[in-house]
Design a protein around this motif. Structure first.
Motif, short mmCIF file in Angstrom:
data_model
loop_
_atom_site.label_atom_id
_atom_site.label_comp_id
_atom_site.label_asym_id
_atom_site.label_seq_id
_atom_site.Cartn_x
_atom_site.Cartn_y
_atom_site.Cartn_z
N ASN A 234 3.90 -7.21 1.95
CA ASN A 234 2.38 -7.41 2.34
C ASN A 234 1.84 -6.05 1.71
O ASN A 234 1.83 -4.97 2.61
N GLN A 235 1.31 -5.89 0.52
CA GLN A 235 0.60 -4.86 0.08
C GLN A 235 -0.71 -4.50 0.75
O GLN A 235 -0.79 -3.22 0.86
N PHE B 24 0.54 -2.23 3.62
CA PHE B 24 0.89 -0.86 3.29
C PHE B 24 -0.51 0.13 2.87
O PHE B 24 -0.51 1.16 3.45
N TYR C 183 7.38 0.05 -4.81
CA TYR C 183 8.26 0.94 -4.53
C TYR C 183 9.24 0.28 -3.33
O TYR C 183 10.47 0.30 -3.43
N TYR C 184 8.73 -0.45 -2.21
CA TYR C 184 9.22 -0.86 -1.47
C TYR C 184 10.03 -2.08 -1.71
O TYR C 184 11.31 -2.32 -1.29
N THR D 107 5.74 5.57 -5.22
CA THR D 107 5.23 4.45 -5.80
C THR D 107 4.85 5.16 -7.27
O THR D 107 4.87 4.32 -8.41
N TYR E 246 6.15 -3.93 4.19
CA TYR E 246 5.35 -3.42 2.97
C TYR E 246 5.64 -4.01 1.85
O TYR E 246 4.81 -4.18 0.93
N ALA E 247 7.05 -4.42 1.73
CA ALA E 247 7.37 -5.12 0.47
C ALA E 247 6.70 -6.47 0.32
O ALA E 247 6.41 -6.81 -0.85
N GLY F 198 6.11 6.08 0.78
CA GLY F 198 5.47 5.03 -0.07
C GLY F 198 4.70 5.79 -1.41
O GLY F 198 4.35 4.95 -2.32
N THR G 27 5.38 4.88 5.68
CA THR G 27 4.27 4.66 4.73
C THR G 27 4.06 6.04 3.95
O THR G 27 3.68 5.59 2.92
N ASP H 97 1.11 0.89 -5.81
CA ASP H 97 1.41 -0.59 -5.31
C ASP H 97 2.20 -0.63 -4.44
O ASP H 97 2.94 0.62 -3.96
N ASN H 98 2.83 -1.60 -3.90
CA ASN H 98 4.03 -1.71 -2.84
C ASN H 98 5.23 -2.02 -3.68
O ASN H 98 6.18 -2.34 -2.92
#
Length: 263
Positions: A223-224, A227, A190-191, A127, A220-221, A124, A121, A187-188
């Motif tokens: 579901n933002q 995350f 990054y994943y 990002t 996390y990719a 992340g 987490t 945001d998400n």
């Protein structure tokens, strides 16, 4: 920073020793960010001298920046003191390096009380921000006998990085965004990037395939919101890790030096 939101990393070199800020891993910390903290501290000192620590300013500024670029809001408890020690020897082993295998990363975070999910987490945060070419050069130049670059990279991404960093040994400031798709937005993505072979750093990309971390990367990719909720919780925990209170610290008059020089 070595201990939570301690402000020791703000200290510059003195005639007596090198400070945490001088560690090579801190090269990517931009000078204008230090200047911003200095200006904030100066303004606050004029209104209420000796009350608000540099550590509190750092903690609040971090949260505010995350919110400004689209990330989640979380509470920041105040009342920290600034550290009384800043030494370069405290950096190594306390901040993750881009070449560390997942097992070593897990061990490092675990030693500080953070579970695997919390580690994934917190990483992340990549990002936003950037990394100098030296941090990933080994993945794009002379990687192996069979390939110039790490096959975990998306081929087009690898070629673009090779072109960008061609002269990185001469121009040490050359760098790339950690999130090549939405570099200025929290945001998400990054994943999602990790799933597509667009993870800039080896330590990040490895989390997309390691059985201990892949579940969280995928979650996390997809579901933002998940995350953001996890990140806010983890940051609240980080912000109170080994904070200084009472006589264990001081409220500095200036963020770039102790109130009295230690000899």
């Amino acid at each position: 920073m070595v201990e939570g939101c301690d402000a020791s990393v703000l200290i510059a070199s003195t005639a007596f020793n090198k400070a945490e800020r001088d560690g090579d891993i801190n090269d990517s910390l931009p000078g204008d960010a230090f200047d911003l903290i200095t200006r904030a501290k100066t303004a606050i000192e004029l209104e209420c001298p000796g009350i608000v620590s540099c550590a509190d300013i750092l903690a609040a500024a971090t949260r505010n920046l995350i919110v400004m670029v689209g990330g989640p809001y979380y509470e920041v408890r105040l009342g920290r003191k600034d550290g009384l020690v800043s030494d370069i020897s405290r950096v190594e082993g306390n901040i993750a390096r881009s070449t560390m295998p997942v097992s070593q990363l897990i061990s490092m975070f675990n030693s500080k009380g953070f579970a695997v999910q919390e580690m994934v987490t917190l990483v992340g945060a990549h990002t936003i921000g950037f990394s100098h070419c030296k941090e990933f050069a080994s993945r794009i130049f002379n990687y192996s006998k069979n390939s110039e670059y790490d096959s975990a990279y998306n081929p087009k991404f690898a070629q673009a990085l090779r072109k960008l960093c061609a002269n990185y040994t001469k121009d040490t400031e050359m760098s790339a965004f950690n999130d090549v798709i939405t570099p200025g937005k929290f945001d998400n993505m990054y994943y999602v990037n990790l799933q597509r072979g667009l993870g800039l750093l080896a330590s990040d990309q490895a989390m997309a395939v390691d059985h201990r971390t892949k579940t969280y990367v995928d979650r996390y990719a997809a579901n933002q919101t998940a995350f953001f909720e996890a990140f806010a919780h983890a940051m609240e925990k980080v912000s109170v890790y080994k904070i200084k209170t009472g006589n264990k610290g001081e409220v500095r008059h200036r963020c770039d030096q102790f109130n009295s020089i230690k000899t």
